[in-house]
Design an enzyme around this catalytic site. Structure first.
Site, PDB file in Angstrom:
ATOM      1  CB  SER A 297      -0.960  -0.055   1.198  1.00  0.00           C
ATOM      2  OG  SER A 297      -1.975   0.921   1.091  1.00  0.00           O
TER       3      SER A 297
ATOM      4  CD  GLU B 211      -5.064  -3.912  -4.365  1.00  0.00           C
ATOM      5  OE1 GLU B 211      -5.305  -3.558  -3.201  1.00  0.00           O
ATOM      6  OE2 GLU B 211      -3.947  -4.331  -4.733  1.00  0.00           O
TER       7      GLU B 211
ATOM      8  CG  HIS C 106      -5.557  -2.407  -0.018  1.00  0.00           C
ATOM      9  ND1 HIS C 106      -4.677  -2.274  -1.067  1.00  0.00           N
ATOM     10  CD2 HIS C 106      -5.102  -1.560   0.957  1.00  0.00           C
ATOM     11  CE1 HIS C 106      -3.751  -1.390  -0.756  1.00  0.00           C
ATOM     12  NE2 HIS C 106      -3.977  -0.953   0.465  1.00  0.00           N
TER      13      HIS C 106
END
Length: 561
Positions: free
Chosen positions: A227, A345, A459
């Site tokens: 991330s 995601e 995610h």
């Protein structure tokens, strides 16, 4: 001394030395001490792999001075030396942050997370190294940069013990300043910004100077992160400040082109908001920075709560130009890279974090046009582009659930997939690039009510399979198939750290992103895919920009009239 007694004397001395060596070794195995450039540090022995393999953990080692007082909104400085042996057996305080993440993780996993203190004095790193490692072992080094939208996270979120032990590598996990303390910028010499990125550079310098004492090879360093940590890795790849500090890069669900984590201007978009929230009645940027340096930690936290993300800026130093310009002009470090995304995601966590989950649940054909128009503006697109987005992603669909799924797909492509593919295509002509899409739906997500059943790989879901443990080193109950996936992913990542190539005998082959745009579908049964999202990539990089240029041209002609 009589000659006939000499052998006994020599034997006694030898036995004494042997006992001493055993005693010293025993002490070292439980309480290892290593030298750094600024002093000695004591770690601890931890056992992994069913308690049969030892790893040394050295926690909370300072790589810079505390960034407090005049060093707030300033580049990091080298740490002060200390005398004696520093204790490195407890987790460091995390950097100041609003803790959005922990309640969400606790609810989803149905677990109670450990309490960790918080402080502005937070520039520390953790090291996990195999117990047999010593200076001269020259083991590959992997430096982990945590995620969290540049506003949250900590080194202790991911425990590197199992990965270090399983793959015989050294894992370093670093912290960096977050929120406004890490990324506030006035756009001039008084506060250029990117302080958190400069912290990462300082940590990598520390690794170069000291990691050999922990058994690592400073000439074989791979940086990896998820991330905002992936964004950090990607930003380090294009920054001139990090030259020679690493030799491979892994960007997991994040690259330097993530739209919300990079500003197009030197001055952060939220600077006026900071000035307003702080109550600083400053006449210029110098006065504003001076006023903010006087604020308490509690006051800084109150300002931080306004922001769910804080972008980096083009400061002319860490980022001389926008990352896209640096990539397009081949002004980056040509190191081998792994780049990848998760299949969903924006399936659950990201919309929840952004406050969009309830809005998405209420999407219908009637509400969608207005909602898309407002999101287009947030995406820095002309509102007129919303019709094009609708046509590309929703078509003539009427079913609300399908529309909601397609909107999440749009978000995923815009925020993660297209930026990742763009970075991969920029870099692949100059260094090997291996691309993946993680597709597995984890069995250990306990609270199925919290996360919708349609979400496969949300995610960051892949991270547990890289480290072999959940957040804060908590054990995860994997199925037998998942244990194999975990083993394979550890091996891919470690192979890459060793050789710049994830492949080895016994692993499903992972091709480079060259012929037919091949990539790896990471799942229980890994498979090679081709041309991931090729149509959508064409839409975002060709059709949409052309439409925007046409709109600008039409507006220009209209203004001339």
């Amino acid at each position: 001394m009589p000659l006939n007694r000499f052998p006994c004397w020599r034997y006694a001395v030898a036995c004494g030395l042997l006992l001493l060596l055993v005693h010293v070794h025993g002490q070292d195995s439980v309480s290892p001490i290593r030298n750094t450039h600024t002093g000695q540090v004591r770690g601890k022995l931890v056992y992994v792999k069913e308690g049969v393999t030892g790893v040394y953990a050295f926690l909370g080692i300072p790589f810079a001075k505390p960034p407090v007082g005049p060093l707030r909104f300033a580049p990091p400085e080298p740490p002060e030396p200390w005398s004696g042996v520093r204790d490195g057996t407890s987790e460091p305080a995390m950097c100041l942050q609003t803790d959005f993440m922990r309640p969400q993780i606790s609810k989803e996993r149905k677990i109670i997370l450990p309490t960790i203190s918080m402080s502005e004095d937070c520039l520390y790193l953790n090291i996990y190294t195999p117990a047999h490692a010593h200076e001269g072992s020259n083991l590959p080094v992997m430096v982990w940069i945590h995620g969290g939208a540049l506003v949250m996270g900590m080194a202790s979120m991911n425990d590197g013990s199992l990965l270090a032990a399983t793959e015989d590598i050294v894992i370093v996990s670093i912290q960096y300043r977050l929120g406004i303390l890490g990324f506030f910028s006035t756009g001039d010499e008084h506060a250029r910004g990117n302080w958190g990125y400069l912290d990462q550079v300082a940590a990598l310098h520390w690794v170069q100077q000291n990691i050999a004492s922990f058994g690592g090879n400073p000439g074989q360093v791979t940086i990896f992160g998820v991330s905002a940590g992936g964004t950090s890795v990607s930003s380090l790849v294009v920054s001139p400040m990090s030259k020679g500090l690493f030799h491979g890069a892994i960007m997991q669900s994040g690259v330097a082109l993530l739209p919300d984590l990079i500003s197009d201007t030197p001055e952060a978009v939220y600077t006026p908001v900071v000035a307003n929230q702080s109550g600083c009645e400053a006449k210029d940027s110098e006065a504003l920075v001076h006023c903010l340096r006087e604020k308490t930690e509690a006051e800084i936290l109150a300002i931080n709560q306004v922001f769910i993300m804080t972008p980096g800026v083009v400061d002319g130093i860490f980022l001389p130009r926008h990352p896209q310009e640096l990539l397009a002009s081949v002004d980056f470090h040509p190191v081998p890279s792994i780049i990848g995304v998760d299949s969903d995601e924006c399936g659950w966590g990201v919309p929840l974090f952004m406050g969009l989950d309830h809005v998405i649940k209420n999407i219908t054909r009637e509400t969608l046009p207005a909602f898309l128009k407002s999101r287009a503006e947030h995406m820095m697109l002309p509102p007129e582009c919303s019709d094009l987005l609708m046509q590309e992603y929703m078509g003539d669909v009427e079913d609300p659930q399908t529309l909601q799924a397609q909107f999440r797909e749009l978000m995923k492509d815009f925020m993660f997939v297209i930026p990742a593919l763009k970075v991969a295509y920029f870099q692949r002509s100059h260094a090997p690039v291996y691309f993946y899409e993680f597709q597995h739906q984890s069995s250990f997500i306990k609270n199925k009510d919290a996360r919708p059943s349609h979400v496969r790989a949300d995610h960051g879901d892949h991270v547990a399979f890289v480290f072999g443990s959940d957040f804060w080193g908590l054990k995860i109950d994997l199925t037998e198939e998942e244990k194999l996936l975990n083993k394979r992913m550890m091996k891919y990542w470690a192979n890459f750290a060793r050789h710049g190539n994830p492949n080895s005998e016994g692993l499903p082959y992972w091709p480079e992103l060259v012929h037919d745009d091949q990539y790896l579908k990471l799942d229980i049964q890994p498979a090679v895919g081709r041309a991931l999202k090729s149509r959508k990539l064409h839409f975002w990089t060709k059709i949409l920009p052309q439409k925007i240029q046409e709109l600008k041209g039409a507006q220009g002609k209209h203004s001339e009239l």
